[in-house]
Design a protein around this motif. Sequence first.
Motif, short mmCIF file in Angstrom:
data_model
loop_
_atom_site.label_atom_id
_atom_site.label_comp_id
_atom_site.label_asym_id
_atom_site.label_seq_id
_atom_site.Cartn_x
_atom_site.Cartn_y
_atom_site.Cartn_z
N ARG A 24 -3.18 -68.80 8.08
CA ARG A 24 -1.74 -68.79 7.81
C ARG A 24 -1.09 -67.48 8.22
NH1 ARG A 24 -3.28 -71.75 3.04
NH2 ARG A 24 -3.38 -69.81 1.85
N GLY A 25 -1.86 -66.44 8.28
CA GLY A 25 -1.31 -65.16 8.69
C GLY A 25 -2.21 -64.00 8.28
N HIS A 26 -2.29 -63.00 9.16
CA HIS A 26 -3.12 -61.83 8.89
C HIS A 26 -2.61 -60.65 9.71
CE1 HIS A 26 -4.99 -64.08 12.26
NE2 HIS A 26 -5.08 -62.88 12.81
N ILE A 27 -3.13 -59.49 9.44
CA ILE A 27 -2.76 -58.29 10.20
C ILE A 27 -3.24 -58.46 11.64
CG2 ILE A 27 -3.17 -55.81 10.43
CD1 ILE A 27 -3.47 -55.68 7.39
N VAL A 146 -9.91 -48.92 1.86
CA VAL A 146 -9.25 -50.09 1.28
C VAL A 146 -7.76 -49.95 1.52
CG1 VAL A 146 -8.68 -51.30 -0.87
CG2 VAL A 146 -11.02 -50.48 -0.48
N LEU A 147 -7.14 -51.00 2.05
CA LEU A 147 -5.70 -50.99 2.28
C LEU A 147 -4.98 -51.12 0.94
CD1 LEU A 147 -3.29 -51.06 4.25
CD2 LEU A 147 -3.54 -53.55 4.32
N ASN A 148 -4.30 -50.08 0.53
CA ASN A 148 -3.64 -50.07 -0.78
C ASN A 148 -2.51 -51.10 -0.81
OD1 ASN A 148 -3.29 -49.21 -3.39
ND2 ASN A 148 -2.03 -47.44 -2.86
N GLY A 149 -2.58 -52.00 -1.77
CA GLY A 149 -1.58 -53.07 -1.86
C GLY A 149 -1.98 -54.33 -1.14
N GLY A 150 -2.92 -54.21 -0.22
CA GLY A 150 -3.45 -55.39 0.46
C GLY A 150 -2.44 -56.16 1.29
N TRP A 151 -2.69 -57.45 1.40
CA TRP A 151 -1.90 -58.32 2.26
C TRP A 151 -0.45 -58.43 1.79
CZ3 TRP A 151 -1.03 -60.11 6.69
CH2 TRP A 151 -0.35 -61.32 6.93
N ARG A 152 -0.24 -58.52 0.48
CA ARG A 152 1.13 -58.67 -0.02
C ARG A 152 1.98 -57.44 0.29
NH1 ARG A 152 -0.06 -60.89 -6.03
NH2 ARG A 152 -1.86 -59.53 -5.75
N ALA A 153 1.39 -56.26 0.17
CA ALA A 153 2.13 -55.04 0.49
C ALA A 153 2.45 -54.99 1.98
CB ALA A 153 1.31 -53.81 0.08
N TRP A 154 1.54 -55.49 2.80
CA TRP A 154 1.77 -55.52 4.25
C TRP A 154 2.96 -56.43 4.57
CZ3 TRP A 154 -0.64 -52.88 8.20
CH2 TRP A 154 -0.39 -53.33 9.50
N LEU A 155 3.00 -57.60 3.92
CA LEU A 155 4.11 -58.53 4.15
C LEU A 155 5.44 -57.94 3.68
CD1 LEU A 155 2.63 -62.01 3.13
CD2 LEU A 155 3.17 -61.20 5.43
N LYS A 156 5.44 -57.33 2.49
CA LYS A 156 6.67 -56.76 1.95
C LYS A 156 7.22 -55.65 2.83
CE LYS A 156 5.78 -57.80 -2.93
NZ LYS A 156 5.51 -57.23 -4.27
N SER A 157 6.32 -54.98 3.54
CA SER A 157 6.74 -53.88 4.41
C SER A 157 7.28 -54.37 5.75
CB SER A 157 5.57 -52.92 4.65
OG SER A 157 5.11 -52.37 3.43
N GLY A 158 7.18 -55.68 5.99
CA GLY A 158 7.70 -56.24 7.23
C GLY A 158 6.89 -55.85 8.46
N LEU A 159 5.61 -55.59 8.27
CA LEU A 159 4.76 -55.18 9.38
C LEU A 159 4.27 -56.40 10.18
CD1 LEU A 159 2.81 -52.41 7.44
CD2 LEU A 159 4.54 -52.08 9.22
N PRO A 160 3.82 -56.19 11.41
CA PRO A 160 3.44 -57.31 12.29
C PRO A 160 2.39 -58.23 11.69
CG PRO A 160 3.55 -55.26 13.53
CD PRO A 160 3.67 -54.89 12.09
N VAL A 161 2.61 -59.53 11.85
CA VAL A 161 1.71 -60.56 11.34
C VAL A 161 1.29 -61.46 12.49
CG1 VAL A 161 1.52 -62.56 9.81
CG2 VAL A 161 2.73 -60.52 9.04
N ASP A 162 0.04 -61.89 12.45
CA ASP A 162 -0.48 -62.76 13.50
C ASP A 162 -1.12 -63.98 12.86
OD1 ASP A 162 -1.27 -63.77 15.90
OD2 ASP A 162 -2.60 -62.12 16.45
#
Length: 314
Positions: A24-27, A146-162
């Motif tokens: 569904r989506g990942h970094i 370890v990515l602090n905040g994980g996947w949800r923090a990545w999404l909230k930051s509006g960073l690229p998703v694949d």
Amino acid sequence: MKVKPRDISKQLVIDLSHEQGYRRGHIQGAVNLSVEKFDFTRKVDVYGGITRGVLFFKKKRGGYEKMIILKKNKINKQAKPHLMPKQGGGEFLKKKIVAIDEIYEVMKNLGLNNNTSEIILYDNSAMLACRMWFVLRYFGFRNVRVLNGGWRAWLKSGLPVDEKATVLKPGESLDLKPKRSYLLTKPTQMVFDVEHKTSKYIDARLPTAYKGLLLFSNNYHIDGAINIPCTELMEDAIFKSVHDIRRTVETTGVDMEVDRFICYSGRGLSGAVDLFALMMVGADKVSLYDAGVNNWRQNFDSKLSADAEDFLKH
């Protein structure tokens, strides 16, 4: 002191979510390693000198009665740590063990090699990431983060998703590294430590489990253990500040500069979170009792083996 810059081009980013979530989506550039592919929640344990048993509940009038079937194994002074399959199905001891070669093969197939600059782990809750961090660090891998905040923090930051799966390119060469045995407290070492009171025990489970308020759970805690739930060290999978984590730990009366810590939980997930957090804020004498509270309940009267002496050397 000159700090060496991080080589982002040689990172290995690992998504630890289920395959469906990964699709569904990942970094961008992340590879998937779900527990279905490689169960890294299995215990890092040691054969020999351990009482293994199966805990079950026998129904009786007015409630349930705890029943434990025990079987003691002969002490094996040559026993070595391994990743072990989960116990279950009424079996006292799994004869099949997963050798250290397995985890190196898994990581190599994901693309890890001697030129990889660092390994970045993430999931939704930080529990799987911290667990995998412990496993990789224990087996000698370096520069694991370890990515602090994980996947949800990545999404909230509006960073690229694949949504497209990353094509795996197996590593060409990957040298074996010495294990970091000091990160693991074996069951026999735990018995020795409790008898001599040389450490502070951190129970990372929720207060309801720590206080024994849950049925059909490891509702028991080691005598003298301090309850620091992993949920108190982070919010929404984001770790609190170094100051806040240290304050949370020190309000329990421990001395982070002097005391030795042994973290534990039920399955080794929340215990790994506390281990990671303590090391992140500067505690250097900390390990994980990976066998967990259920193993302790079954083994508190076990005799010590010679390998318990190794614990005091670290």
